[in-house]
Design a protein around this motif. Structure first.
Motif, PDB file in Angstrom:
ATOM      1  N   THR A 150     -45.713  37.403  -2.818  1.00 31.43           N
ATOM      2  CA  THR A 150     -45.103  37.411  -1.497  1.00 31.43           C
ATOM      3  C   THR A 150     -45.993  36.764  -0.444  1.00 31.43           C
ATOM      4  O   THR A 150     -45.545  36.485   0.673  1.00 31.43           O
ATOM      5  CB  THR A 150     -44.781  38.848  -1.063  1.00 31.43           C
ATOM      6  OG1 THR A 150     -45.993  39.630  -1.081  1.00 31.43           O
ATOM      7  CG2 THR A 150     -43.761  39.485  -1.996  1.00 31.43           C
ATOM      8  N   ASP A 153     -45.434  30.861  -0.290  1.00 28.13           N
ATOM      9  CA  ASP A 153     -44.118  30.279  -0.529  1.00 28.13           C
ATOM     10  C   ASP A 153     -44.151  29.490  -1.831  1.00 28.13           C
ATOM     11  O   ASP A 153     -45.110  28.751  -2.082  1.00 28.13           O
ATOM     12  CB  ASP A 153     -43.717  29.351   0.621  1.00 28.13           C
ATOM     13  CG  ASP A 153     -43.482  30.107   1.915  1.00 28.13           C
ATOM     14  OD1 ASP A 153     -43.064  31.284   1.839  1.00 28.13           O
ATOM     15  OD2 ASP A 153     -43.727  29.523   2.996  1.00 28.13           O
ATOM     16  N   ARG A 195     -32.788  37.835  -2.920  1.00 31.29           N
ATOM     17  CA  ARG A 195     -32.821  37.465  -1.505  1.00 31.29           C
ATOM     18  C   ARG A 195     -32.481  38.665  -0.617  1.00 31.29           C
ATOM     19  O   ARG A 195     -32.893  38.730   0.534  1.00 31.29           O
ATOM     20  CB  ARG A 195     -31.831  36.334  -1.226  1.00 31.29           C
ATOM     21  CG  ARG A 195     -32.210  34.998  -1.825  1.00 31.29           C
ATOM     22  CD  ARG A 195     -31.197  33.925  -1.453  1.00 31.29           C
ATOM     23  NE  ARG A 195     -31.038  33.807  -0.005  1.00 31.29           N
ATOM     24  CZ  ARG A 195     -29.969  34.200   0.669  1.00 31.29           C
ATOM     25  NH1 ARG A 195     -28.952  34.746   0.036  1.00 31.29           N
ATOM     26  NH2 ARG A 195     -29.895  34.043   1.982  1.00 31.29           N
ATOM     27  N   ALA A 251     -40.297  40.807  -1.137  1.00 33.84           N
ATOM     28  CA  ALA A 251     -40.279  40.168   0.190  1.00 33.84           C
ATOM     29  C   ALA A 251     -38.999  39.358   0.337  1.00 33.84           C
ATOM     30  O   ALA A 251     -39.026  38.136   0.465  1.00 33.84           O
ATOM     31  CB  ALA A 251     -41.500  39.273   0.371  1.00 33.84           C
ATOM     32  N   ASP A 253     -35.222  38.067   1.967  1.00 34.54           N
ATOM     33  CA  ASP A 253     -34.786  37.655   3.299  1.00 34.54           C
ATOM     34  C   ASP A 253     -34.275  38.848   4.096  1.00 34.54           C
ATOM     35  O   ASP A 253     -34.421  38.904   5.318  1.00 34.54           O
ATOM     36  CB  ASP A 253     -33.679  36.592   3.194  1.00 34.54           C
ATOM     37  CG  ASP A 253     -34.178  35.289   2.598  1.00 34.54           C
ATOM     38  OD1 ASP A 253     -35.397  35.042   2.675  1.00 34.54           O
ATOM     39  OD2 ASP A 253     -33.358  34.530   2.047  1.00 34.54           O
ATOM     40  N   LEU A 254     -33.657  39.805   3.397  1.00 35.36           N
ATOM     41  CA  LEU A 254     -33.121  41.001   4.046  1.00 35.36           C
ATOM     42  C   LEU A 254     -33.443  42.225   3.195  1.00 35.36           C
ATOM     43  O   LEU A 254     -33.147  42.254   2.007  1.00 35.36           O
ATOM     44  CB  LEU A 254     -31.605  40.887   4.224  1.00 35.36           C
ATOM     45  CG  LEU A 254     -30.868  42.131   4.720  1.00 35.36           C
ATOM     46  CD1 LEU A 254     -31.337  42.534   6.111  1.00 35.36           C
ATOM     47  CD2 LEU A 254     -29.351  41.911   4.712  1.00 35.36           C
ATOM     48  N   TYR A 255     -34.055  43.220   3.832  1.00 35.89           N
ATOM     49  CA  TYR A 255     -34.358  44.484   3.148  1.00 35.89           C
ATOM     50  C   TYR A 255     -33.689  45.613   3.928  1.00 35.89           C
ATOM     51  O   TYR A 255     -33.931  45.776   5.131  1.00 35.89           O
ATOM     52  CB  TYR A 255     -35.866  44.730   3.094  1.00 35.89           C
ATOM     53  CG  TYR A 255     -36.269  45.929   2.254  1.00 35.89           C
ATOM     54  CD1 TYR A 255     -36.474  45.795   0.886  1.00 35.89           C
ATOM     55  CD2 TYR A 255     -36.419  47.185   2.822  1.00 35.89           C
ATOM     56  CE1 TYR A 255     -36.826  46.878   0.106  1.00 35.89           C
ATOM     57  CE2 TYR A 255     -36.776  48.278   2.047  1.00 35.89           C
ATOM     58  CZ  TYR A 255     -36.981  48.119   0.690  1.00 35.89           C
ATOM     59  OH  TYR A 255     -37.331  49.200  -0.094  1.00 35.89           O
ATOM     60  N   ASP A 272     -43.382  42.758   4.021  1.00 32.16           N
ATOM     61  CA  ASP A 272     -43.380  41.305   4.190  1.00 32.16           C
ATOM     62  C   ASP A 272     -41.972  40.722   4.172  1.00 32.16           C
ATOM     63  O   ASP A 272     -41.798  39.504   4.260  1.00 32.16           O
ATOM     64  CB  ASP A 272     -44.219  40.635   3.091  1.00 32.16           C
ATOM     65  CG  ASP A 272     -45.714  40.897   3.259  1.00 32.16           C
ATOM     66  OD1 ASP A 272     -46.139  41.084   4.414  1.00 32.16           O
ATOM     67  OD2 ASP A 272     -46.438  40.918   2.252  1.00 32.16           O
ATOM     68  N   SER A 273     -40.953  41.579   4.051  1.00 27.24           N
ATOM     69  CA  SER A 273     -39.563  41.119   4.080  1.00 27.24           C
ATOM     70  C   SER A 273     -39.284  40.440   5.419  1.00 27.24           C
ATOM     71  O   SER A 273     -39.814  40.844   6.455  1.00 27.24           O
ATOM     72  CB  SER A 273     -38.608  42.296   3.890  1.00 27.24           C
ATOM     73  OG  SER A 273     -38.892  42.986   2.678  1.00 27.24           O
ATOM     74  N   LYS A 274     -38.437  39.406   5.387  1.00 24.29           N
ATOM     75  CA  LYS A 274     -38.199  38.634   6.613  1.00 24.29           C
ATOM     76  C   LYS A 274     -37.451  39.453   7.664  1.00 24.29           C
ATOM     77  O   LYS A 274     -37.786  39.429   8.844  1.00 24.29           O
ATOM     78  CB  LYS A 274     -37.441  37.346   6.267  1.00 24.29           C
ATOM     79  CG  LYS A 274     -38.290  36.346   5.483  1.00 24.29           C
ATOM     80  CD  LYS A 274     -37.534  35.076   5.217  1.00 24.29           C
ATOM     81  CE  LYS A 274     -38.436  34.027   4.574  1.00 24.29           C
ATOM     82  NZ  LYS A 274     -38.997  34.461   3.288  1.00 24.29           N
ATOM     83  N   VAL A 275     -36.412  40.171   7.259  1.00 19.80           N
ATOM     84  CA  VAL A 275     -35.669  41.051   8.173  1.00 19.80           C
ATOM     85  C   VAL A 275     -35.545  42.418   7.511  1.00 19.80           C
ATOM     86  O   VAL A 275     -35.115  42.520   6.362  1.00 19.80           O
ATOM     87  CB  VAL A 275     -34.268  40.489   8.495  1.00 19.80           C
ATOM     88  CG1 VAL A 275     -33.504  41.461   9.383  1.00 19.80           C
ATOM     89  CG2 VAL A 275     -34.372  39.127   9.168  1.00 19.80           C
ATOM     90  N   ASP A 292     -36.871  45.707  11.885  1.00 18.37           N
ATOM     91  CA  ASP A 292     -36.347  44.833  12.933  1.00 18.37           C
ATOM     92  C   ASP A 292     -35.128  45.467  13.589  1.00 18.37           C
ATOM     93  O   ASP A 292     -34.877  45.275  14.783  1.00 18.37           O
ATOM     94  CB  ASP A 292     -35.968  43.476  12.331  1.00 18.37           C
ATOM     95  CG  ASP A 292     -37.167  42.754  11.745  1.00 18.37           C
ATOM     96  OD1 ASP A 292     -37.988  42.257  12.523  1.00 18.37           O
ATOM     97  OD2 ASP A 292     -37.288  42.701  10.500  1.00 18.37           O
TER      98      ASP A 292
END
Length: 310
Positions: A150, A153, A195, A251, A253-255, A272-275, A292
């Motif tokens: 994670t 990239d 994802r 990690a 995109d959405l958790y 570390d998840s994006k959202v 978030d």
């Protein structure tokens, strides 16, 4: 300077974690070579040869490596790795199994779970369940490193044209043998590669609620399903769904965290998840510090309503 990356694969294709490790290797700098060890693994080697930025693929195709037994793999990696300045593998259950043995065979210290490359001899890694980041510098002639996927990239899986060389070495130490394995099968995405991840915690109350309340949301989103350690320890779901420091690191995109208070152990595996979306009736729950979006409410009312709106 040449860097050896050990490939995670199923003898047919590379697992996504390998692409993250190659990214870490490229951040160090130098020629990047991939070692593919397995049985009937030519297809995996062909896939490795296509990875962007890889200059050579080493293929150790032998029954000795059919089931990735740590004793045999570690000896192979140590012997091949003597010609390299760095040896990298993913910090997966497989990498964590054999890489410490590689370090011991080479009489060097292992640098575990790196998330950033500062220079060829200096790296960052999380400690105290991710609450602090340590900067580690190594003076060892060969750096043995596991990589937290994670933190990097992934590189492109195509675009490369590396040469493939056969590795003749195949030493079976005879210290362990493969007996059997039972693989959990699911039509949902793999947890560490999904994802979108929807996880349930102690607030789900029981396993039946996972099926009745959480599964419809998981399937509606095309997500992977996870769980907190508390939910796993309570027997609500199998332990292969556990997200956290002692489970799987994700990690996406959405958790979406449902009924999860947010213990340090769990946060270390998903922050570390994006959202991050949290649903919890306790507005003081620690998960709110990383979320978030934090929806305070009864999950047994909120989740079905959310599912119906999607």
């Amino acid at each position: 300077m040449a860097i050896l990356v050990y490939a995670e694969h199923d003898n047919v294709s590379l697992k996504p974690a390998t692409l993250n490790v190659v990214a870490a290797a490229q951040a160090i700098g130098g020629d990047v070579h991939i070692l593919v060890a397995g049985q009937g693994a030519q297809a995996a080697a062909d896939a490795a040869a296509q990875v962007a930025g890889v200059s050579k693929v080493l293929l150790a195709d032998n029954a000795t490596y059919a089931h990735q037994l740590a004793e045999n793999v570690s000896l192979l990696v140590a012997n091949v790795g003597k010609a390299y300045t760095h040896i990298l593998a993913a910090a997966t259950s497989n990498g964590k199994n054999f890489m410490p043995r590689v370090a011991a065979l080479l009489d060097v210290s292992q640098i575990s779970d790196i998330i950033k490359v500062i220079s060829p001899d200096t790296f960052e890694r999380p400690i105290y369940a991710g609450n602090a980041i340590a900067t580690v510098q190594s003076s060892d002639s060969i750096k043995v490193i596991t990589v937290r996927g994670t933190g990097f990239d992934p590189v492109a899986a195509t675009g490369g044209s590396a040469a493939i060389e056969a590795v003749a070495e195949a030493d079976d130490l005879g210290k362990s043998k493969f007996v059997s394995e039972e693989l959990a099968k699911s039509e949902r995405p793999e947890l560490t590669a999904a994802r979108i991840v929807v996880s349930g915690g102690r607030g789900m109350a029981n396993g039946e609620n996972f099926e009745k309340v959480l599964v419809p949301l998981v399937d509606k989103l095309g997500a992977a399903m996870g769980a907190s350690r508390a939910a796993v320890d309570a027997g609500f779901v199998p332990n292969d769904l556990q997200v956290g420091q002692t489970g799987k690191i994700v990690a996406p995109d959405l958790y979406v965290a449902v009924g999860i208070s947010g213990a340090i152990q769990h946060l270390a595996g998903m922050k570390d998840s994006k959202v991050i979306v949290a649903i919890n009736k306790d507005e003081e729950a620690p998960i709110g510090t990383v979320a978030d979006y934090f929806l305070v409410g009864d999950l047994f009312q909120v989740v079905p309503e959310l599912t119906s709106k999607l």
